[in-house]
Design a protein around this motif. Structure first.
Motif, PDB file in Angstrom:
ATOM      1  N   ILE A 161       4.936  31.729  -1.311  1.00  0.00           N
ATOM      2  CA  ILE A 161       5.100  32.458  -0.054  1.00  0.00           C
ATOM      3  C   ILE A 161       5.227  31.483   1.099  1.00  0.00           C
ATOM      4  O   ILE A 161       4.658  30.389   1.079  1.00  0.00           O
ATOM      5  CB  ILE A 161       3.904  33.417   0.168  1.00  0.00           C
ATOM      6  CG1 ILE A 161       4.159  34.357   1.345  1.00  0.00           C
ATOM      7  CG2 ILE A 161       2.585  32.645   0.321  1.00  0.00           C
ATOM      8  CD1 ILE A 161       3.136  35.474   1.454  1.00  0.00           C
ATOM      9  N   VAL A 162       5.997  31.877   2.095  1.00  0.00           N
ATOM     10  CA  VAL A 162       6.120  31.093   3.320  1.00  0.00           C
ATOM     11  C   VAL A 162       4.903  31.370   4.197  1.00  0.00           C
ATOM     12  O   VAL A 162       4.574  32.525   4.476  1.00  0.00           O
ATOM     13  CB  VAL A 162       7.410  31.451   4.082  1.00  0.00           C
ATOM     14  CG1 VAL A 162       7.486  30.659   5.387  1.00  0.00           C
ATOM     15  CG2 VAL A 162       8.638  31.179   3.216  1.00  0.00           C
ATOM     16  N   ALA A 163       4.220  30.302   4.613  1.00  0.00           N
ATOM     17  CA  ALA A 163       3.021  30.436   5.450  1.00  0.00           C
ATOM     18  C   ALA A 163       3.067  29.369   6.531  1.00  0.00           C
ATOM     19  O   ALA A 163       3.596  28.269   6.326  1.00  0.00           O
ATOM     20  CB  ALA A 163       1.754  30.300   4.612  1.00  0.00           C
ATOM     21  N   SER A 164       2.476  29.713   7.693  1.00  0.00           N
ATOM     22  CA  SER A 164       2.572  28.790   8.824  1.00  0.00           C
ATOM     23  C   SER A 164       1.405  28.969   9.787  1.00  0.00           C
ATOM     24  O   SER A 164       0.895  30.069   9.977  1.00  0.00           O
ATOM     25  CB  SER A 164       3.882  29.038   9.591  1.00  0.00           C
ATOM     26  OG  SER A 164       3.964  28.231  10.744  1.00  0.00           O
ATOM     27  N   ASN A 165       1.004  27.836  10.387  1.00  0.00           N
ATOM     28  CA  ASN A 165       0.168  27.821  11.585  1.00  0.00           C
ATOM     29  C   ASN A 165       0.920  27.146  12.720  1.00  0.00           C
ATOM     30  O   ASN A 165       0.307  26.578  13.629  1.00  0.00           O
ATOM     31  CB  ASN A 165      -1.149  27.081  11.339  1.00  0.00           C
ATOM     32  CG  ASN A 165      -2.135  27.858  10.504  1.00  0.00           C
ATOM     33  OD1 ASN A 165      -2.629  27.368   9.491  1.00  0.00           O
ATOM     34  ND2 ASN A 165      -2.456  29.082  10.910  1.00  0.00           N
ATOM     35  N   GLY A 166       2.225  27.171  12.664  1.00  0.00           N
ATOM     36  CA  GLY A 166       3.062  26.501  13.649  1.00  0.00           C
ATOM     37  C   GLY A 166       4.146  25.660  13.013  1.00  0.00           C
ATOM     38  O   GLY A 166       5.047  25.168  13.694  1.00  0.00           O
ATOM     39  N   ASN A 167       4.078  25.480  11.694  1.00  0.00           N
ATOM     40  CA  ASN A 167       5.038  24.681  10.952  1.00  0.00           C
ATOM     41  C   ASN A 167       5.140  25.312   9.564  1.00  0.00           C
ATOM     42  O   ASN A 167       4.184  25.246   8.789  1.00  0.00           O
ATOM     43  CB  ASN A 167       4.545  23.234  10.863  1.00  0.00           C
ATOM     44  CG  ASN A 167       5.625  22.268  10.402  1.00  0.00           C
ATOM     45  OD1 ASN A 167       6.803  22.586  10.430  1.00  0.00           O
ATOM     46  ND2 ASN A 167       5.208  21.087   9.983  1.00  0.00           N
ATOM     47  N   PRO A 168       6.249  25.954   9.207  1.00  0.00           N
ATOM     48  CA  PRO A 168       6.292  26.750   7.973  1.00  0.00           C
ATOM     49  C   PRO A 168       6.442  25.922   6.705  1.00  0.00           C
ATOM     50  O   PRO A 168       7.190  24.935   6.661  1.00  0.00           O
ATOM     51  CB  PRO A 168       7.512  27.648   8.186  1.00  0.00           C
ATOM     52  CG  PRO A 168       8.394  26.850   9.095  1.00  0.00           C
ATOM     53  CD  PRO A 168       7.484  26.080  10.006  1.00  0.00           C
ATOM     54  N   PHE A 169       5.736  26.346   5.664  1.00  0.00           N
ATOM     55  CA  PHE A 169       5.826  25.743   4.341  1.00  0.00           C
ATOM     56  C   PHE A 169       5.902  26.849   3.303  1.00  0.00           C
ATOM     57  O   PHE A 169       5.322  27.926   3.481  1.00  0.00           O
ATOM     58  CB  PHE A 169       4.599  24.880   4.035  1.00  0.00           C
ATOM     59  CG  PHE A 169       4.496  23.643   4.874  1.00  0.00           C
ATOM     60  CD1 PHE A 169       5.035  22.442   4.432  1.00  0.00           C
ATOM     61  CD2 PHE A 169       3.875  23.680   6.115  1.00  0.00           C
ATOM     62  CE1 PHE A 169       4.958  21.308   5.211  1.00  0.00           C
ATOM     63  CE2 PHE A 169       3.792  22.544   6.903  1.00  0.00           C
ATOM     64  CZ  PHE A 169       4.333  21.342   6.447  1.00  0.00           C
ATOM     65  N   VAL A 170       6.575  26.569   2.213  1.00  0.00           N
ATOM     66  CA  VAL A 170       6.485  27.416   1.029  1.00  0.00           C
ATOM     67  C   VAL A 170       5.271  26.944   0.238  1.00  0.00           C
ATOM     68  O   VAL A 170       5.189  25.771  -0.141  1.00  0.00           O
ATOM     69  CB  VAL A 170       7.751  27.331   0.167  1.00  0.00           C
ATOM     70  CG1 VAL A 170       7.581  28.148  -1.111  1.00  0.00           C
ATOM     71  CG2 VAL A 170       8.962  27.802   0.955  1.00  0.00           C
ATOM     72  N   ILE A 171       4.306  27.829   0.034  1.00  0.00           N
ATOM     73  CA  ILE A 171       3.067  27.473  -0.659  1.00  0.00           C
ATOM     74  C   ILE A 171       3.059  28.137  -2.023  1.00  0.00           C
ATOM     75  O   ILE A 171       3.301  29.347  -2.138  1.00  0.00           O
ATOM     76  CB  ILE A 171       1.835  27.898   0.166  1.00  0.00           C
ATOM     77  CG1 ILE A 171       1.791  27.099   1.479  1.00  0.00           C
ATOM     78  CG2 ILE A 171       0.557  27.705  -0.626  1.00  0.00           C
ATOM     79  CD1 ILE A 171       0.628  27.455   2.384  1.00  0.00           C
ATOM     80  N   ALA A 172       2.765  27.347  -3.059  1.00  0.00           N
ATOM     81  CA  ALA A 172       2.747  27.857  -4.426  1.00  0.00           C
ATOM     82  C   ALA A 172       1.574  27.245  -5.180  1.00  0.00           C
ATOM     83  O   ALA A 172       1.256  26.061  -5.005  1.00  0.00           O
ATOM     84  CB  ALA A 172       4.053  27.553  -5.150  1.00  0.00           C
ATOM     85  N   GLU A 173       0.961  28.051  -6.044  1.00  0.00           N
ATOM     86  CA  GLU A 173      -0.099  27.559  -6.915  1.00  0.00           C
ATOM     87  C   GLU A 173       0.517  27.122  -8.244  1.00  0.00           C
ATOM     88  O   GLU A 173       1.390  27.803  -8.792  1.00  0.00           O
ATOM     89  CB  GLU A 173      -1.150  28.646  -7.153  1.00  0.00           C
ATOM     90  CG  GLU A 173      -2.328  28.166  -7.994  1.00  0.00           C
ATOM     91  CD  GLU A 173      -3.404  29.216  -8.190  1.00  0.00           C
ATOM     92  OE1 GLU A 173      -4.418  28.906  -8.856  1.00  0.00           O
ATOM     93  OE2 GLU A 173      -3.222  30.351  -7.694  1.00  0.00           O
ATOM     94  N   LEU A 174       0.052  25.978  -8.762  1.00  0.00           N
ATOM     95  CA  LEU A 174       0.502  25.458 -10.041  1.00  0.00           C
ATOM     96  C   LEU A 174      -0.688  25.296 -10.979  1.00  0.00           C
ATOM     97  O   LEU A 174      -1.839  25.271 -10.548  1.00  0.00           O
ATOM     98  CB  LEU A 174       1.176  24.082  -9.870  1.00  0.00           C
ATOM     99  CG  LEU A 174       2.385  23.971  -8.945  1.00  0.00           C
ATOM    100  CD1 LEU A 174       2.901  22.538  -8.951  1.00  0.00           C
ATOM    101  CD2 LEU A 174       3.487  24.946  -9.339  1.00  0.00           C
ATOM    102  N   THR A 175      -0.397  25.154 -12.259  1.00  0.00           N
ATOM    103  CA  THR A 175      -1.446  24.761 -13.175  1.00  0.00           C
ATOM    104  C   THR A 175      -1.842  23.317 -12.877  1.00  0.00           C
ATOM    105  O   THR A 175      -1.074  22.548 -12.275  1.00  0.00           O
ATOM    106  CB  THR A 175      -0.990  24.852 -14.633  1.00  0.00           C
ATOM    107  OG1 THR A 175       0.041  23.881 -14.866  1.00  0.00           O
ATOM    108  CG2 THR A 175      -0.460  26.254 -14.954  1.00  0.00           C
ATOM    109  N   ARG A 176      -3.036  22.963 -13.288  1.00  0.00           N
ATOM    110  CA  ARG A 176      -3.523  21.607 -12.997  1.00  0.00           C
ATOM    111  C   ARG A 176      -2.620  20.555 -13.628  1.00  0.00           C
ATOM    112  O   ARG A 176      -2.308  19.533 -13.024  1.00  0.00           O
ATOM    113  CB  ARG A 176      -4.962  21.472 -13.496  1.00  0.00           C
ATOM    114  CG  ARG A 176      -5.643  20.192 -13.044  1.00  0.00           C
ATOM    115  CD  ARG A 176      -7.131  20.242 -13.274  1.00  0.00           C
ATOM    116  NE  ARG A 176      -7.791  19.150 -12.582  1.00  0.00           N
ATOM    117  CZ  ARG A 176      -9.006  19.225 -12.074  1.00  0.00           C
ATOM    118  NH1 ARG A 176      -9.681  20.357 -12.147  1.00  0.00           N
ATOM    119  NH2 ARG A 176      -9.566  18.195 -11.488  1.00  0.00           N
TER     120      ARG A 176
END
Length: 295
Positions: free
Chosen positions: A158-173
């Motif tokens: 998902i795209v998330a931002s506090n002023g600078n957008p990033f695509v954030i994804a969870e991966l396996t370790r």
């Protein structure tokens, strides 16, 4: 020609030559944007900041942030590192208020028992905003992973931002250690989501309790991998808090840069407020270089 003083510091570390390096150019009011961009490209770091006079004298400074190819509205490690440099020059500086395109950033200086600065805490300029979800297959291709390496049990990328957008994804370790960014796949992802404005920066993580291991890739802006990314880890913390509706706040210890040989440590807090989920981060700094640029 004018000689401008610059400093470099390693941010989010207590050890020189680890963490995320930052260049800070002081008294940069006479520089135009193309010159600032050229200087940032010359330093060839994740970010370079230029300190100029504030528009409002109640604030400490106006700070312009450049990566290798563009000016940025906000970034976390430049705020921490710039405040650290100014605190070295100003023994009485306790709170710095920086004007950046994303808003006013409040930075609290941390000093040791002798009064020397050792780090800073940053309150991000905007509450968490969540944008559209991204297909897990896109993330997997960008990092040359399998679709099954992208964890979707808690949230989709998902795209998330506090002023600078990033695509954030969870991966396996295991997958986190196997990331191998493909420039062609990043370009395909950028083109597949034109609504992101030509930007596709990918922040991936795995979680063990309140400890997170993270990596950030932005090869389209010249940062193949970033050792520590405050402006990506604050929306990550906010996103995780948003997934726990019964919690009012959440604190995380985030490790980044390990795979690069530049280990970094960020302490990030997210909390619910009347304005939404806001975040702050803190970290240490160490000085590295001082010099002059003649322009």
């Amino acid at each position: 020609m004018k000689a401008l003083i610059f400093f470099t510091v390693d941010v989010f570390t207590q050890t020189r030559f680890s963490g995320n390096p930052l260049a800070v150019v002081l008294d940069a009011d006479t520089l135009d944007k193309p010159t600032m961009q050229a200087v940032a490209a010359e330093f060839n770091l994740s970010e370079t900041t230029f300190v100029t006079a504030p528009a409002d004298p109640a604030n400490t400074a106006k700070v312009r942030i450049f990566n290798r190819s563009a000016e940025m509205a906000f970034a976390g490690h430049p705020m921490v590192g710039t405040a650290f440099v100014l605190a070295q020059q100003q023994p009485d500086l306790a709170i710095a208020l920086f004007e950046v395109p994303a808003g006013i950033v409040r930075v609290e200086i941390h000093r040791d028992g002798d009064g020397a600065p050792v780090g800073a805490s940053v309150t991000v300029p905007q509450p968490l905003s969540l944008g559209e979800t991204i297909a897990p297959e896109i993330v997997a291709r960008a990092l040359q992973l399998d679709r099954s390496d992208v964890v979707t049990a808690h949230h989709l990328p998902i795209v998330a931002s506090n002023g600078n957008p990033f695509v954030i994804a969870e991966l396996t370790r295991d997958a986190l250690s196997r990331c191998d960014p493909s420039l062609a796949a990043f370009r395909e992802a950028r083109d597949a989501y034109p609504q992101l404005g030509g930007r596709f920066a990918l922040h991936v993580y795995c979680r063990v309790g309140q400890m997170l291991q993270a990596r950030m890739f932005a090869p389209l802006s010249g940062t193949w991998e970033d050792p520590a990314t405050g402006s990506a880890n604050t929306p990550l913390a906010g996103l995780l808090l948003s997934l726990d509706p019964g919690a009012q706040d959440a604190r995380f210890e985030i490790h980044q840069g390990v795979e690069m040989g530049r280990p970094s440590l960020l302490h990030v807090e997210a909390r619910r407020t009347s304005e939404g989920i806001v975040a702050s981060l803190r970290g240490s700094c160490v000085p590295v270089l001082r010099g002059e640029i003649t322009i």
